[in-house]
Design a protein around this motif. Structure first.
Motif, PDB file in Angstrom:
ATOM      1  N   PHE A  79       0.981  -1.090   0.004  1.00 14.76           N
ATOM      2  CA  PHE A  79      -0.055   0.201  -0.036  1.00 14.76           C
ATOM      3  C   PHE A  79       0.887   1.351   0.075  1.00 14.76           C
ATOM      4  CE2 PHE A  79      -2.282  -3.338   1.741  1.00 14.76           C
ATOM      5  CZ  PHE A  79      -3.780  -3.222   1.367  1.00 14.76           C
ATOM      6  N   PRO A  88      -2.330   7.619  -0.140  1.00 11.03           N
ATOM      7  CA  PRO A  88      -3.352   7.825  -1.184  1.00 11.03           C
ATOM      8  C   PRO A  88      -2.760   9.138  -1.964  1.00 11.03           C
ATOM      9  CG  PRO A  88      -4.308   8.551   0.785  1.00 11.03           C
ATOM     10  CD  PRO A  88      -3.131   7.616   1.319  1.00 11.03           C
ATOM     11  N   VAL A  89      -3.186   9.298  -3.224  1.00 16.22           N
ATOM     12  CA  VAL A  89      -2.713  10.421  -4.317  1.00 16.22           C
ATOM     13  C   VAL A  89      -4.072  11.388  -4.277  1.00 16.22           C
ATOM     14  CG1 VAL A  89      -0.800   9.367  -5.022  1.00 16.22           C
ATOM     15  CG2 VAL A  89      -2.971   9.034  -6.042  1.00 16.22           C
ATOM     16  N   ASN A  90      -3.723  12.545  -4.489  1.00 15.22           N
ATOM     17  CA  ASN A  90      -4.729  13.449  -4.752  1.00 15.22           C
ATOM     18  C   ASN A  90      -5.097  13.329  -6.332  1.00 15.22           C
ATOM     19  OD1 ASN A  90      -6.607  15.507  -5.367  1.00 15.22           O
ATOM     20  ND2 ASN A  90      -6.017  16.625  -3.429  1.00 15.22           N
ATOM     21  N   GLY A 109     -11.147   9.373  -6.776  1.00 11.23           N
ATOM     22  CA  GLY A 109      -9.884   9.217  -5.973  1.00 11.23           C
ATOM     23  C   GLY A 109      -9.946   7.853  -5.039  1.00 11.23           C
ATOM     24  N   ASN A 113      -7.249   4.916  -5.561  1.00 16.11           N
ATOM     25  CA  ASN A 113      -6.406   4.510  -4.348  1.00 16.11           C
ATOM     26  C   ASN A 113      -6.538   3.192  -3.753  1.00 16.11           C
ATOM     27  OD1 ASN A 113      -4.660   6.855  -4.228  1.00 16.11           O
ATOM     28  ND2 ASN A 113      -6.532   8.139  -3.536  1.00 16.11           N
ATOM     29  N   ARG A 114      -7.679   2.465  -4.262  1.00 14.52           N
ATOM     30  CA  ARG A 114      -8.204   1.191  -3.345  1.00 14.52           C
ATOM     31  C   ARG A 114      -7.912   0.168  -4.458  1.00 14.52           C
ATOM     32  NH1 ARG A 114     -10.934   1.594   1.327  1.00 14.52           N
ATOM     33  NH2 ARG A 114     -10.030   3.398   2.526  1.00 14.52           N
ATOM     34  N   TYR A 157      -1.930  -2.449  -4.027  1.00 13.26           N
ATOM     35  CA  TYR A 157      -3.245  -1.872  -3.848  1.00 13.26           C
ATOM     36  C   TYR A 157      -2.948  -0.375  -4.089  1.00 13.26           C
ATOM     37  CZ  TYR A 157      -5.224  -6.153  -2.451  1.00 13.26           C
ATOM     38  OH  TYR A 157      -5.683  -7.498  -2.274  1.00 13.26           O
ATOM     39  N   GLY A 158      -3.873   0.250  -5.326  1.00 14.95           N
ATOM     40  CA  GLY A 158      -3.794   1.665  -5.273  1.00 14.95           C
ATOM     41  C   GLY A 158      -2.796   2.119  -6.329  1.00 14.95           C
ATOM     42  N   GLU A 202      -0.522   4.708  -6.616  1.00 10.62           N
ATOM     43  CA  GLU A 202       0.641   5.050  -6.176  1.00 10.62           C
ATOM     44  C   GLU A 202       1.533   3.787  -5.956  1.00 10.62           C
ATOM     45  OE1 GLU A 202       4.161   7.350  -5.270  1.00 10.62           O
ATOM     46  OE2 GLU A 202       2.185   7.703  -6.320  1.00 10.62           O
ATOM     47  N   HIS A 250       6.728   7.457  -9.111  1.00  9.36           N
ATOM     48  CA  HIS A 250       5.521   8.012  -8.576  1.00  9.36           C
ATOM     49  C   HIS A 250       4.397   8.018  -9.471  1.00  9.36           C
ATOM     50  CE1 HIS A 250       7.158   8.747  -4.439  1.00  9.36           C
ATOM     51  NE2 HIS A 250       8.306   9.277  -4.920  1.00  9.36           N
TER      52      HIS A 250
END
Length: 669
Positions: A73, A76-78, A169, A173-174, A182-183, A185, A195
């Protein structure tokens, strides 16, 4: 006179009455419907909680990433911090009407149902991004109508609670991208070592394409399928106006390079091996761990190239599998190859296979002899010999007559080895082999002298290590340290935990190194010789060419190589001086220039001067992954040097299609 009352409703009254009745029953039905399907819905208050298992990150000896096991993991990214084409790629291929539906898409559902009915099977799903998010956050993967209705209910709830940007988002991210990531990123870091904000158009298309099936469309399992899927995503992005035709052409023409860590699957044999050890050392992880290993990635790369090139070259000779393991003088595993292709078979032949050693076992016979008072110059006679009911024969079916023990070992003469083992005592031979590092059971039938003993490559490397390091026993290990991400050290390997026990004294050690040098200089392993280096070792070939070995070493560095077939069927006259010696030479030719090479030490004092031969790697133009190119085909050692016939009688072969050790854990199959 009474009024004209008939008791009948007027048309307006009838409409109002039946509207009320239908409305009441409709309300009752809707309440019942939602009561039935809402029962068992998960607690949505835990939306922001992530139920995750700790991950374990494996590093090589210099800190390079080898693998990450367990789920990965990342913060989270915006969505606003990503290039606009990244989220747009997911919308284009997964849910074109994402910004216009209330959480579910009736048009998409109808289209999917029509196509599925026409095909007679499920070929398309009608789930929106919001529905996929609801499924990932709250529901099980079960496929039934109840779960689908619950999915739609939760999707509508999500749409009422969050904006479209927030839903997108949460989704990015999930969602699971395969390879344990997962996600967006975590996926970007695992697949591309960068990134998410730095993703290119082609990389974004590849990640969006994984949503159709993270395993099926992974570039690790099928590059062509992944590329075709990414191209479809790019087409959808162009049609949706997310990218221009010029951007699509540029993305298609520019190759997407997947992380070298993930592309290098052979290191996974080593990671599998140490992964089992982590829990034994620190128990079940409760937080993310970092495991610092002994593996040297440039040397591992050399091993991969060597095995791949020779196995491909010698396939026509029946070479199907190979294993290689390299240890330094302290027992640290510097390279490990458990098979020809990890993607085809995860069974680790370097550790878990048990194959007959053939003549590679003979050094333990001669070690017992040297310890009993023999010398390399002791005269022996190569002539027919019978021990009980057993009469061994030589590989050439000829006899040399009077020779020395040094010549007998260099030429892998079976008659002499059998007679010497009988004279010094096969129990003493078994004890010598156990003392230096063989851990498998050793029978004491006469044929044991010629290698009718089943061992693993890692055992053979351990057992030859004392010849290379001044006579000290080692235990192969792969973990230097285990720590948490916060820096707390949970385990650290300390040399005194194993101890430095002298298991070969002098003069036997000097005698053995003299004889094993001669094997490479003029004997069955002369195809493995590399000019300018002090090298020694021994070849091995079993009956009917079912197994072929070469175990060789220099000062403080030993490498064992095995080739054969998993079904224990014969190869086409492949000997230890052929394919195994070629793999060994190809590997060592690329690796020796990177080592602080010294002569083979004559005793413990000399070994202390050698130290760690890989303590300081030489710089190279290739940088971290530059470990020297493998020689070209023209430089590979030719398969022309015969090895002595071991005369060993093999045990019952495994069943066809089974791994080399029938009793091995089937999870390795």
């Amino acid at each position: 006179m009474s009024g004209p009352s008939s008791g009948k409703r007027t048309p307006l009254q009838a409409v109002m009455y039946w509207t009320t009745v239908v409305g009441v029953w409709g309300l009752i039905f809707m309440i019942g419907f939602f009561a039935v399907f809402a029962w068992g819905l998960p607690d949505t208050s835990k939306l922001n909680e992530v139920d995750r298992q700790p991950s374990i990150t494996y590093l090589d000896r210099s800190g390079a990433l080898l693998a990450v096991r367990g789920n990965q993991f990342a913060p989270p990214v915006n969505v606003d911090d990503l290039p606009s084409y990244v989220p747009a790629a997911f919308v284009a291929v997964e849910d074109r009407r994402f910004y216009h539906h209330p959480g579910f898409d009736p048009i998409g559902i109808a289209r999917a149902m029509g196509r599925n009915i026409k095909a007679g099977r499920k070929v398309e799903g009608g789930s929106t991004i919001t529905q996929q998010l609801a499924r990932n956050l709250f529901l099980t993967p079960a496929q039934n109508y109840r779960r689908k209705i619950q999915e739609i209910m939760l999707a509508v709830w999500l749409e009422a609670k969050f904006s479209k940007k927030e839903i997108l988002g949460l989704y990015m991210n999930r969602v699971y991208f395969g390879a344990g990531a997962y996600g967006i990123e975590a996926a970007s870091q695992r697949y591309f070592d960068k990134h998410a904000k730095d993703l290119t158009v082609g990389e974004a298309a590849l990640l969006a394409g994984l949503m159709k099936g993270p395993s099926r469309y992974s570039p690790l399992s099928d590059r062509e399928r992944a590329a075709r899927r990414a191209t479809i995503v790019l087409d959808e992005m162009e049609q949706a106006g997310v990218i221009t035709p010029e951007q699509r052409i540029e993305a298609v023409s520019k190759p997407v390079r997947v992380s070298r860590t993930l592309a290098t699957q052979h290191a996974q044999y080593f990671v599998d091996w140490v992964h089992q050890e982590v829990r034994a050392l620190v128990g079940e992880p409760t937080e993310d761990l970092i495991v610092e290993t002994t593996l040297d990635f440039p040397i591992q790369t050399n091993a991969e190239r060597a095995v791949r090139s020779i196995v491909e070259r010698d396939q026509k000779k029946g070479v199907e599998q190979a294993a290689l393991i390299a240890l330094d003088g302290e027992g640290r595993v510097r390279a490990m190859i458990g098979g020809a292709d990890y993607a085809d078979s995860e069974f680790n032949r370097a550790v878990d296979a048990r194959r007959q050693a053939g003549s590679a076992f003979k050094p333990f016979v001669y070690l017992a002899a040297m310890e009993a008072g023999y010398t390399p110059d002791t005269p022996v006679v190569d002539e027919p010999v019978t021990i009980g009911n057993w009469t061994p024969s030589n590989y050439t079916n000829t006899y040399l007559g009077p020779i020395t023990m040094e010549t007998a070992l260099a030429q892998s003469i079976n008659t002499v080895a059998a007679r010497v083992a009988d004279e010094v005592g096969r129990d003493n031979v078994a004890r010598a082999a156990k003392r230096v590092g063989i851990t498998s059971n050793i029978g004491t039938d006469p044929s044991m002298a010629l290698g009718a003993v089943e061992v693993s490559p890692i055992e053979m490397a351990q057992a030859y290590a004392p010849f290379s390091n001044g006579g000290l026993r080692v235990q192969a290990y792969g973990i230097n340290r285990i720590r948490t991400k916060s820096g707390k050290v949970l385990y650290e390997h300390r040399p005194n935990e194993v101890g430095k026990t002298s298991v070969i004294g002098n003069p036997p050690l000097s005698y053995m190194n003299r004889m094993l040098r001669q094997v490479v200089a003029s004997g069955t392993a002369r195809g493995a010789a590399i000019s300018g280096y002090d090298l020694a070792g021994k070849t091995g070939t079993t009956s009917d060419y079912k197994d072929a070995w070469f175990v060789g070493y220099t000062g403080g560095f030993v490498t064992a190589v095995w080739v054969g077939k998993d079904d224990n069927k014969p190869m086409k006259k492949v000997t230890g001086g052929g394919s195994p010696a070629a793999i060994w030479k190809t590997f060592m030719s690329a690796t020796l220039p990177r080592l602080k090479v010294s002569a083979i030490p004559s005793g413990p004092q000399a070994a202390q001067a050698v130290g760690d031969p890989i303590g300081d790697l030489l710089s190279s133009a290739g940088g971290l992954f530059g470990g020297g190119d493998a020689p070209s085909d023209g430089e590979i050692a030719p398969d022309t040097v015969p090895d002595g016939d071991p005369g060993a009688q093999p045990g019952p072969p495994p069943q066809a299609g089974q791994p080399t050790q029938p009793q091995a854990d089937p999870t390795f199959y």
